[in-house]
Each structure stands twice: as structure tokens, then as C-alpha cells.
Design a protein around this motif. Structure first.
Motif, PDB file in Angstrom:
ATOM      1  N   ASN A   1      -9.654   6.670  28.783  1.00 28.39           N
ATOM      2  CA  ASN A   1      -8.655   5.629  28.542  1.00 28.39           C
ATOM      3  C   ASN A   1      -9.068   4.717  27.383  1.00 28.39           C
ATOM      4  N   GLY A   2     -10.269   4.899  26.874  1.00 31.11           N
ATOM      5  CA  GLY A   2     -10.682   4.189  25.673  1.00 31.11           C
ATOM      6  C   GLY A   2     -10.308   4.926  24.393  1.00 31.11           C
ATOM      7  N   HIS A   3      -9.731   6.113  24.527  1.00 30.67           N
ATOM      8  CA  HIS A   3      -9.311   6.897  23.363  1.00 30.67           C
ATOM      9  C   HIS A   3      -8.139   6.184  22.678  1.00 30.67           C
ATOM     10  N   PRO A   4      -8.113   6.196  21.337  1.00 28.69           N
ATOM     11  CA  PRO A   4      -7.015   5.506  20.636  1.00 28.69           C
ATOM     12  C   PRO A   4      -5.634   6.071  20.985  1.00 28.69           C
ATOM     13  N   ARG A   5      -5.587   7.274  21.498  1.00 32.10           N
ATOM     14  CA  ARG A   5      -4.296   7.888  21.818  1.00 32.10           C
ATOM     15  C   ARG A   5      -4.030   7.948  23.321  1.00 32.10           C
ATOM     16  N   PHE A   6      -4.659   7.078  24.068  1.00 27.47           N
ATOM     17  CA  PHE A   6      -4.365   6.965  25.512  1.00 27.47           C
ATOM     18  C   PHE A   6      -3.381   5.826  25.729  1.00 27.47           C
ATOM     19  N   TRP A   7      -2.209   6.171  26.260  1.00 24.68           N
ATOM     20  CA  TRP A   7      -1.217   5.145  26.600  1.00 24.68           C
ATOM     21  C   TRP A   7      -0.579   5.434  27.957  1.00 24.68           C
ATOM     22  N   GLY A   8      -1.308   6.130  28.799  1.00 28.37           N
ATOM     23  CA  GLY A   8      -0.775   6.488  30.115  1.00 28.37           C
ATOM     24  C   GLY A   8      -1.167   5.429  31.123  1.00 28.37           C
ATOM     25  N   TYR A   9      -0.326   5.239  32.136  1.00 29.06           N
ATOM     26  CA  TYR A   9      -0.601   4.215  33.130  1.00 29.06           C
ATOM     27  C   TYR A   9      -0.940   2.899  32.424  1.00 29.06           C
ATOM     28  N   ILE A  10      -1.431   1.935  33.129  1.00 25.94           N
ATOM     29  CA  ILE A  10      -1.736   0.670  32.452  1.00 25.94           C
ATOM     30  C   ILE A  10      -3.199   0.361  32.662  1.00 25.94           C
ATOM     31  N   THR A  11      -4.013   0.986  31.849  1.00 26.98           N
ATOM     32  CA  THR A  11      -5.449   0.749  31.903  1.00 26.98           C
ATOM     33  C   THR A  11      -5.903   0.476  30.490  1.00 26.98           C
ATOM     34  N   SER A  12      -6.492  -0.675  30.288  1.00 31.86           N
ATOM     35  CA  SER A  12      -6.996  -1.045  28.968  1.00 31.86           C
ATOM     36  C   SER A  12      -7.941  -0.005  28.414  1.00 31.86           C
ATOM     37  N   SER A  13      -7.950   0.067  27.108  1.00 32.52           N
ATOM     38  CA  SER A  13      -9.111   0.544  26.392  1.00 32.52           C
ATOM     39  C   SER A  13     -10.172  -0.527  26.659  1.00 32.52           C
ATOM     40  N   ALA A  14     -11.282  -0.129  27.284  1.00 26.75           N
ATOM     41  CA  ALA A  14     -12.235  -1.152  27.724  1.00 26.75           C
ATOM     42  C   ALA A  14     -13.148  -1.580  26.585  1.00 26.75           C
ATOM     43  N   ALA A  15     -13.327  -2.868  26.445  1.00 24.37           N
ATOM     44  CA  ALA A  15     -14.189  -3.410  25.398  1.00 24.37           C
ATOM     45  C   ALA A  15     -15.647  -3.075  25.691  1.00 24.37           C
ATOM     46  N   PRO A  16     -16.382  -2.593  24.673  1.00 24.73           N
ATOM     47  CA  PRO A  16     -17.810  -2.293  24.885  1.00 24.73           C
ATOM     48  C   PRO A  16     -18.605  -3.493  25.389  1.00 24.73           C
ATOM     49  N   ILE A  17     -18.225  -4.693  24.989  1.00 32.16           N
ATOM     50  CA  ILE A  17     -18.964  -5.868  25.465  1.00 32.16           C
ATOM     51  C   ILE A  17     -18.863  -5.966  26.991  1.00 32.16           C
ATOM     52  N   GLY A  18     -17.760  -5.472  27.546  1.00 33.10           N
ATOM     53  CA  GLY A  18     -17.582  -5.497  28.997  1.00 33.10           C
ATOM     54  C   GLY A  18     -18.583  -4.603  29.708  1.00 33.10           C
ATOM     55  N   ALA A  19     -18.905  -3.477  29.098  1.00 33.61           N
ATOM     56  CA  ALA A  19     -19.875  -2.571  29.719  1.00 33.61           C
ATOM     57  C   ALA A  19     -21.257  -3.218  29.733  1.00 33.61           C
ATOM     58  N   LEU A  20     -21.602  -3.913  28.658  1.00 36.29           N
ATOM     59  CA  LEU A  20     -22.910  -4.586  28.629  1.00 36.29           C
ATOM     60  C   LEU A  20     -22.933  -5.758  29.605  1.00 36.29           C
ATOM     61  N   ALA A  21     -21.802  -6.411  29.779  1.00 39.57           N
ATOM     62  CA  ALA A  21     -21.717  -7.487  30.774  1.00 39.57           C
ATOM     63  C   ALA A  21     -21.918  -6.917  32.180  1.00 39.57           C
ATOM     64  N   ASP A  22     -21.313  -5.759  32.443  1.00 36.77           N
ATOM     65  CA  ASP A  22     -21.501  -5.139  33.759  1.00 36.77           C
ATOM     66  C   ASP A  22     -22.967  -4.758  33.982  1.00 36.77           C
ATOM     67  N   LEU A  23     -23.634  -4.328  32.935  1.00 37.75           N
ATOM     68  CA  LEU A  23     -25.067  -4.019  33.037  1.00 37.75           C
ATOM     69  C   LEU A  23     -25.850  -5.263  33.452  1.00 37.75           C
ATOM     70  N   LEU A  24     -25.571  -6.367  32.785  1.00 34.42           N
ATOM     71  CA  LEU A  24     -26.297  -7.607  33.089  1.00 34.42           C
ATOM     72  C   LEU A  24     -25.984  -8.084  34.514  1.00 34.42           C
ATOM     73  N   ALA A  25     -24.706  -8.038  34.875  1.00 34.99           N
ATOM     74  CA  ALA A  25     -24.309  -8.464  36.218  1.00 34.99           C
ATOM     75  C   ALA A  25     -25.032  -7.630  37.271  1.00 34.99           C
ATOM     76  N   SER A  26     -25.108  -6.353  37.010  1.00 33.36           N
ATOM     77  CA  SER A  26     -25.699  -5.435  37.968  1.00 33.36           C
ATOM     78  C   SER A  26     -27.221  -5.605  38.042  1.00 33.36           C
ATOM     79  N   ALA A  27     -27.842  -5.929  36.927  1.00 40.56           N
ATOM     80  CA  ALA A  27     -29.301  -6.111  36.905  1.00 40.56           C
ATOM     81  C   ALA A  27     -29.707  -7.392  37.636  1.00 40.56           C
ATOM     82  N   VAL A  28     -28.918  -8.450  37.474  1.00 42.43           N
ATOM     83  CA  VAL A  28     -29.229  -9.713  38.160  1.00 42.43           C
ATOM     84  C   VAL A  28     -28.718  -9.648  39.602  1.00 42.43           C
ATOM     85  N   ASN A  29     -27.584  -8.958  39.794  1.00 41.49           N
ATOM     86  CA  ASN A  29     -27.062  -8.614  41.124  1.00 41.49           C
ATOM     87  C   ASN A  29     -26.661  -9.795  42.002  1.00 41.49           C
TER      88      ASN A  29
END
Lengths: 511, 511
Positions: free
Chosen positions: B93-121
Motif C-alpha cells: 500500500n506504499g506503492h505509488p500506484r496503490f489506491w485500493g481501499y483506504i490505507t495510507s501510503s505509510a510515512a517512513p518516519i512512522g516506521a521508525l517511531a514504531d521502532l522507538l515505541a516498541s523498544a521503550v514499550n
């Protein structure tokens, strides 16, 4: 393609310059920075306080301006500030001396799994949206079932945690046992009101379920427990009989495999017999304790969870997953689909008949679903069943050691020891806990001891009420804890206990 | 500390050798490896197919042995295998040609935020468990409210997604409007049955809510829509009047700020007047469309969401957060606490009175809660309000362009255009869509076109039913999409449309 050129903006033709876009190289640099900061944090976790217990006001001030930012800020600076903010102002459940509540010390591999899940971003609501992630989640469910001795052909899904894991089972049970069309007509259409049975030691999720899902809290019967906090079978039978004779419809017994307070395990095989006799759904809340069923010396009562119609277990409780990772298992998966499935016109999720795609939105409350399973799956692959046996076994051995340390310490009194939970309290030498006054004083004393411990940051435990008596409670679901840490706990509780006792007595005298 | 030594194992004294333990250095090496693999994936995402659409059986085979692993495996090898498995076998769903359903192209900064959240827990269920994370979540809620023009002193929390965001509001509304003790006595104790109103275009979450939470699906009234898929006010009033005269209790109107099918926005100010007249709770399902209310040219209907008693909006839909990130806002936060709060004896979460800790478990269904807010908060700080205005504005401009491309293409017919959703279908030149036969053929044709598109991997759209007509639907919530990608979409649909049309016609002739 002749028109449309008038609205085209040069910047949209082939390049968006979207502020959230990030090249691989930018991601690599920021990612390394974040990983390095976490690595330093992990190495130094033992030297940090478990918590700094700042006040909400102080924390709000640390966040700076409360205005919605109009312009952006550079990611690398944000990362450095934010990592530091979190490292310094969190309760560190990954600290070797954290034994409060039931939250695992989270495995670092789980954080990296969450990173990967988030970067690929599958929506594990339907197979078409998450082809391989769906299969990995389904395999994770089979492996979790295997791990605890539950039938691997059960239905199941990963959920956010214990509440949701139990809610899913509760809703499946309600649908399975309602004799009318409850999905269409609601709970009000019942001829006989549905009633569920839990022990007095059950986590409050059951009240929340009854309150939110239309049955009402008054449909929950709290069955008394014995001295070991286990549900009393004769009391259960008697409650069921009373409700039947009052024209109600018993439908479900919730048994605990590890109560939240003391880790007590209800007599599951005996409860199963009662359920069979009355045609009731047996749900086992093993959110905490279910993984201990894998141990060679697990009790018959605990192994009895394989008899249940449904089981809740939380990998973020005792499989060392980062939050969130809960799981519901249901013996016959049709009950999950019956309770949760919809197939509306605008979805196009069905298979072509050649084989059977799994659409997890039909198994639970969520529609869009994150890829929680990855961290559980990777950790299982990384350490195997043997690795979990060792870690869970060691946690239990440590809780046993703690119990023995407490027994050997004249200023402390043991409360209970089940699974990896040990409860105990501080009792001044000269105090007669047999009197009402003495008993009340002990509760007050230990409450204040807990407050100081939770604010002191040296160790972190929580509390349990046993028969009205307030105990300190250490729940060891922490692969970083060692014997030395528990020796320190005993020492710290004695030290703080003496301090608080002295203060309370002088305050009484002063008055 | 005299006894206990007999049970001590040397390996527990100060070193566990826990299989899941990882030194900072090990984490650093593995983390860099994972980050590097993701960086390459992000750079190459445009060159990958959007999906390979493998069969479940083929995917299961890729997973290898289905046996629970007994022994472990090395983390670095697992990571390399697993990254590859996911990169190659996911719907991107991060592909430039994905427009199915309503799911964002996810921002890479969000993945790093999830890493930090998960590490501190942090467990963001209670302030004591997550001191600073709780405050960050609370600030995120205020910022999200600000962003869409909702009162910033509302109550709110982050949840898993749209279902849960709407469920939380639904449960708060039910509790607020029930005149009896619904939490204790259940829905069955109602003197007059509660009834809710939605448009026929509402997402199926409403059925699921009614089915699971005890009201029953028959308590939901589907109000017809006009030609633009907006709720018809006279029909709403008439439905309410009918129910009142039948002795029922209308309690809630659910209005859409961006329907899931076509992005239609209900006339919120007009609906608010109806709610005021009858004393009903107004909930706005803005899971998808609410963020568009921040745009300078947002419609009055959309801005009307600031009149609602509650709003659902999903950062993982149009704020480019990775899944899971939903949010519920409730104008008066006491209604959240009324619906969800418990304060059992074994919790020790209350403040000391000096200031007011927030315990998010009292605001929603979950008890343990992950730190979803971090990725939303960091992204807002990184790009600011201006960044979101640009990205959301561009998505809408692109959807407008697509609509114009379709208008200019003789083989395609436009269906609708609202917010960032454009619907259209393939119509062969010689076909009379006015006849029942022609209309049926068009539905069959476009259904098969969608199936091929979804399996082909070149682009990804989904479908919408408008008045019984089957349309292809592109929802652009994707900061990677450019005009060129939409030109390609039109070309591909025409190409596949012609192929399928020819095949269907020759099959008909062959029969």
C-alpha cells in the motif's frame, strides 16, 4: 488523455516533493541513528531508575509548546530529542527490576519486528490486503496453540491485549449460546437472560464486557474462591442451579489460568465437567498464565486449558513481546465467524475457490489490523519452544526464590506463590496482625510502602488484595531479572518498611 | 537472607543467558541490517508489482515447515529471509500506484517511531505505566482536534482503526443517552428500544457495533441518500418520527465525512439541527475524510464536523501513519469516562491530587495499550500543519485530475468525485447501459476488470457500488502518487477492459 492539462501542476506530474517522503538514504541515516540510540539505551537500562515518577504537570512542561506546529522540524533533531524524552521519562518495564503489573520485559527482536511490520505496512484485515502476513498470523496462531497444548486446528487471531482477547471469546460465546437471533434482535430479545460465572479473582475485563456488550454487569456471577484463590466448584454449581431455577440461562464459565492478583489457576478439568453437565461455554483467561502450560511440570489444573472452548493468552505478558500482542484461540473457528463476520458489497475479499483465504476481519472486532503477529512469530523462530521453556521456567524459579527469601526475612510475611507471582508484606515485629486494628494498620503501612517504592525508581512492584489484606506483589515476566535483583528487592522493602513504620507511628503519637 | 541458596542456580544469580536477551552491540548490528534492507525496499518500491496475488496455498508453502520450532535460529538469517518474504509477497500500500481501499501510503518516519515505541514499550493504559507517553498521546489528541477544527479540550484517544474509533463513540453515545442503568442492567432493561440512524452509504462498522454491543442490527435505520450519496434530511426526520410514534427511542445519528464508497460528505450542519431538535447524539464518521476539513477550501458540510458530539478519524487513512492508528474525539470527555471507566482494587493508578493523571484505559475498550500516538505525533512535528495541507490538497488535486482523464477517455465513464476518491467504469462504445441487460453486463464486465487489475500488480484499485452500478474506485491517500501514475491507470483500465470485453463476448457467442 487530451484534457486535464490545465489543472496539472508541474510538481505533481512525476514528483510530489511530499514533506513525508524520505529517500532510502535518508531512511538509512535516520534509522541507524535511531537504532544506535536504542542500543545505548538497552545497554544502560540497568543503571537507569525504573521510573522517575514525574507529575503530569512536569511532564507537560517537558513537551514544550502545546500549540499544533504550523511548520515542520528536522527529523534527526526530533529523533534525538524524542528518544531522550522517552528514555528518561518512561516506566521501564524492560528494567531487570520491574515486576509491577503483568507486562513483559520486551525482547529487542520484537522492536525490530515492529519496525519491519510498520515499514511494509500490511493491513491484516483480509488476505488480499496482506497475503503473506495473513499466512504468518495464521501460523502464529497454530504455534501458540501448540505451545500451550491447545488443538492447533482451532480458530484464532492476534489482538491488542488481554481485554480484547477475552472480549472476542466472550462475544463468540454469547453468540454461540444465544438461542435467538442476537445479532439482529439484540440482547433484549432473550427469553431467558444470559448469565456468566467467574471467580471473585477475575480481572475486571469481565465487568467491562458485560457492561459494554449489552448483558449488563448484573448478568455476571462472582463465585467465591478457596484459600488458594481458586474457584470453588460447589459454589459454582450452586450459583448455576439457583439461576436456572430463577428462569435465567447460564451460558458461560470464565476460569483463570493465572489470576491477575496472585497467579492462581482455577481447577480447569473440574470446571470443564460442570460446563459439560450444564451445556456451558468454558473460557479460560490465560492472558498471563497460559504459556506456563508448556512446562514439563505444569499442573494438571493448568494443562486443563486444552479442554476449553476458548483461551485468551497474551504474548506481551509472558512471551516477552512488546505491547501490543494478545491472542484469542477458539476451539471451533466457526463460532468466531458466526460472531464477527460480514460480507458487504464493497468488499471483494472472497477467494476463487481454489483454496481458502483467511480474512481476519471476520474473526474479531477490528477491520484494519496491524501485523502484530510478526514479532511473536519471529521470536518463536529465534528461540524455539526450548528457549521459551527455559525463560518461563527461570521466571518461575526466581519467583520461588523470592518466596523463600521472604520466608527467611523476619520483617516480611509471605502471601502467596503461584506461577511467577509472589506476594508478601512488611509486618513490624511487635505487631499483632490478628486484631482488626493491627490488620488495618498493616494495610495502611503496606499501601504507603508501595507508593514509595513506585515513586523511588529502585524497583517496581504492584499490589494484590488477598482476603482484604494488602500485599506487595512481584510478577516476574522478565528475562533480565536475576537472583541478585530479588535479593535487592527484599532489602529495599525492609528498609522502606522500617522508615514508613517509624513515620506512621510517630505521626500517631504526635496526634 | 540465610536460606534459599539451595534452589539458586548459578545461571540465575547475576546472569540469565536468556535466549531473547540481546546486547546493545547485537541490537546495533541487527538493527542496521534491518534498516538497510528497508531502505533498499523503499527506494525500489516503484519497480515492484503492487501485489503478486499468490494463492494462500502457495504462500503457505513459502513459509516452509508448519511445525512449531523446537530449537531457535540465528536472528540475522531470520531477518534477511523474513524481510525478503514480506517485500516480495505483500500488497504494497506504499506503492505509488496503490489506491485500493483506504490505507495510507505509510510515512517512513512512522516506521521508525514504531521502532522507538516498541523498544521503550510503554503501556499507555495508565499514567503510572507510561508517564511521558500518556502526555504525548494526550497532546496528539489535542493536535488532531486542532487539525480538523474540533474543540481541543475534547476527550479522545488513539485506537486501532476505524471500527474501534467508531465503536468507542457508539458506546459513549449509548451510555449517554440510555435513561436507565445500562451498564448494570444491560440493553434488555430499556423501556423504549434505542434506535440509531445512518445513511445507506455508511461503512458496515455500524452493523457490527449494533450486533456486538447488544442493540441488534434491527435497531439501525438506514436513511436513503440523494444522487450524490448524501443523507436525505427529510427521510431522516421521517424515520425518526416513525420510530417515536412506535414507542422507540432515537438516540444517535451517524453522519459520514467521507463515505467509504465514494467519499461523500453528509450535510453535517443540517443533520446537527435535526439532532438538536430530537435530542440525539451526533457522531461523525470521519475516519477517512476528517483531515480534509483542515483545507482552506473545505466545504461547509465538512467543516460542520466541529458540531458533532464525537468524531472518528484515522491517521492511518489520510495522515499517512502506518497501521494501526485510529482516533476517537468526544466533545465532552466525561461521556468517555462514564462509558468505560473502572477503578478496581488491584489498580493503583490514581493521582495524589496535585494534578490530574490521565488513564487511557478509562477512555476506551483496551486495558494494555501500545504507544500508537508516537508515530502520529512525530509526523505532525516533522511536517507541521502546512505539510499535511500540501499532501492532502495534492491528493485531492490528483483525484480531480483522474476524474478529468476519465471524462476525456471515450471508453470510460465517470461515477463520482469527492475528496480524494474518484469512481469510474469501463463502458464499451456500442453498449446501451440504459437497458437491464446492458447494465448487468457492465457490472459483470467491470467486476472481472477489477479482478484482473487486483491480480495483475500494475496498479491497485477497488470497487464501489453506486445505485446498483459497479464502479472501479481509486482512493488517493498516497503521498507517492503522481499525475503520471494516474495516466497509467487510465491506460491500463482501457487495455484490460478491451481484453475482458472481447473475452466475455466471445464466450457468450461460443455458448
Amino acid at each position: 488523455m487530451k484534457t486535464g492539462s490545465s489543472v496539472k501542476q508541474a510538481n505533481l506530474k512525476s514528483e510530489r516533493n511530499a514533506p513525508l517522503a524520505m529517500s532510502g538514504e535518508e531512511f538509512r541515516v535516520l534509522g541507524h541513528q535511531m537504532v544506535d540510540q536504542i542500543a545505548v539505551f538497552l545497554d544502560g537500562i540497568r543503571e537507569r531508575p525504573v521510573t522517575v515518577a514525574s507529575s503530569p504537570i512536569a511532564l507537560r512542561q517537558l513537551l514544550g509548546s502545546d500549540e499544533l506546529p504550523v511548520n515542520g522540524a528536522k527529523a534527526d533533531e526530533l529523533f534525538t530529542e524524542t528518544s531522550r524524552l522517552l528514555f528518561e521519562n518512561s516506566l521501564l518495564n524492560g528494567h531487570p527490576r520491574f515486576w509491577g503489573y503483568i507486562t513483559s520485559s520486551a525482547a529487542p527482536i520484537g522492536a525490530l519486528a515492529d519496525l519491519l511490520a510498520s515499514a511494509v505496512n500490511p493491513n491484516v484485515g483480509a488476505a488480499v490486503l496482506s497475503p503473506v502476513a495473513t499466512e504468518i498470523e495464521a501460523q502464529t496462531v497454530r504455534w501458540l496453540a501448540d505451545l500451550i497444548g491447545y488443538p492447533r486446528d482451532c480458530g484464532g487471531l492476534l489482538v491488542s491485549g488481554g481485554n480484547m482477547a477475552n472480549f472476542v471469546a466472550f462475544l463468540a460465546a454469547t453468540k454461540a449460546k444465544a438461542s435467538w437471533d442476537i445479532k439482529n434482535d439484540g440482547t433484549a430479545a432473550a427469553e431467558r437472560r444470559l448469565v456468566a460465572y467467574v471467580s471473585t479473582e477475575t480481572h475486571i475485563w469481565i465487568d467491562k464486557a458485560a457492561e459494554l456488550f449489552g448483558l449488563g454487569k448484573s448478568s455476571i456471577r462472582q463465585v467465591p474462591v478457596d484459600a488458594d484463590q481458586k474457584m470453588l466448584i460447589p459454589a459454582l454449581i450452586s450459583a448455576i442451579e439457583t439461576d436456572i431455577s430463577n428462569g435465567l440461562q447460564p451460558f458461560m464459565v470464565v476460569a483463570a489460568a493465572g489470576t491477575v492478583g496472585t497467579g492462581a489457576v482455577d481447577p480447569l478439568p473440574a470446571i470443564k465437567k460442570v460446563c459439560e453437565r450444564y451445556g456451558l461455554w468454558l473460557h479460560v483467561d490465560g492472558a498471563y498464565g497460559a504459556p506456563a502450560a508448556m512446562l514439563p511440570d505444569a499442573s494438571e489444573d493448568l494443562r486443563g486449558l486444552n479442554l476449553a472452548d476458548s483461551v485468551a493468552l497474551d504474548p506481551h505478558k509472558w512471551l516477552y513481546s512488546p505491547i501490543e500482542a494478545g491472542c484469542t484461540l477458539v476451539r471451533d473457528k466457526r463460532y468466531l465467524i458466526d460472531a464477527f463476520s460480514h460480507r458487504p458489497a464493497y468488499y471483494n475479499f472472497n477467494g476463487d475457490g481454489e483454496n481458502d483465504p483467511i480474512n481476519f476481519h471476520e474473526y474479531g472486532l477490528q477491520n484494519s489490523r496491524g501485523f502484530r503477529a510478526l514479532k511473536v512469530w519471529l521470536a518463536i523462530k529465534h528461540v524455539g519452544r526450548e528457549g521459551y521453556e527455559k525463560m518461563i521456567g527461570d521466571d518461575i524459579r526466581l519467583a520461588t526464590e523470592l518466596f523463600q527469601f521472604v520466608e527467611a526475612e523476619p520483617m516480611l510475611e509471605t502471601g502467596s506463590h503461584n506461577l511467577s507471582i509472589t506476594t508478601f508484606r512488611f509486618v513490624p515485629k511487635d505487631l499483632d496482625s490478628g486484631t482488626a486494628e493491627g490488620s488495618e494498620y498493616l494495610n495502611k503501612l503496606n499501601t504507603e510502602i508501595l507508593n514509595r517504592i513506585q515513586k523511588g525508581g529502585e524497583v517496581f512492584v504492584s499490589n494484590a488484595l488477598i482476603d482484604g489484606r494488602y500485599f506487595l506483589r512481584a510478577c516476574i515476566v522478565n528475562f533480565r531479572t536475576t537472583t541478585s535483583d530479588l535479593e535487592a528487592l527484599v532489602e529495599i522493602v525492609v528498609r522502606i518498611g522500617k522508615e514508613v513504620d517509624a513515620e506512621l507511628r510517630s505521626a500517631t503519637i504526635a496526634v
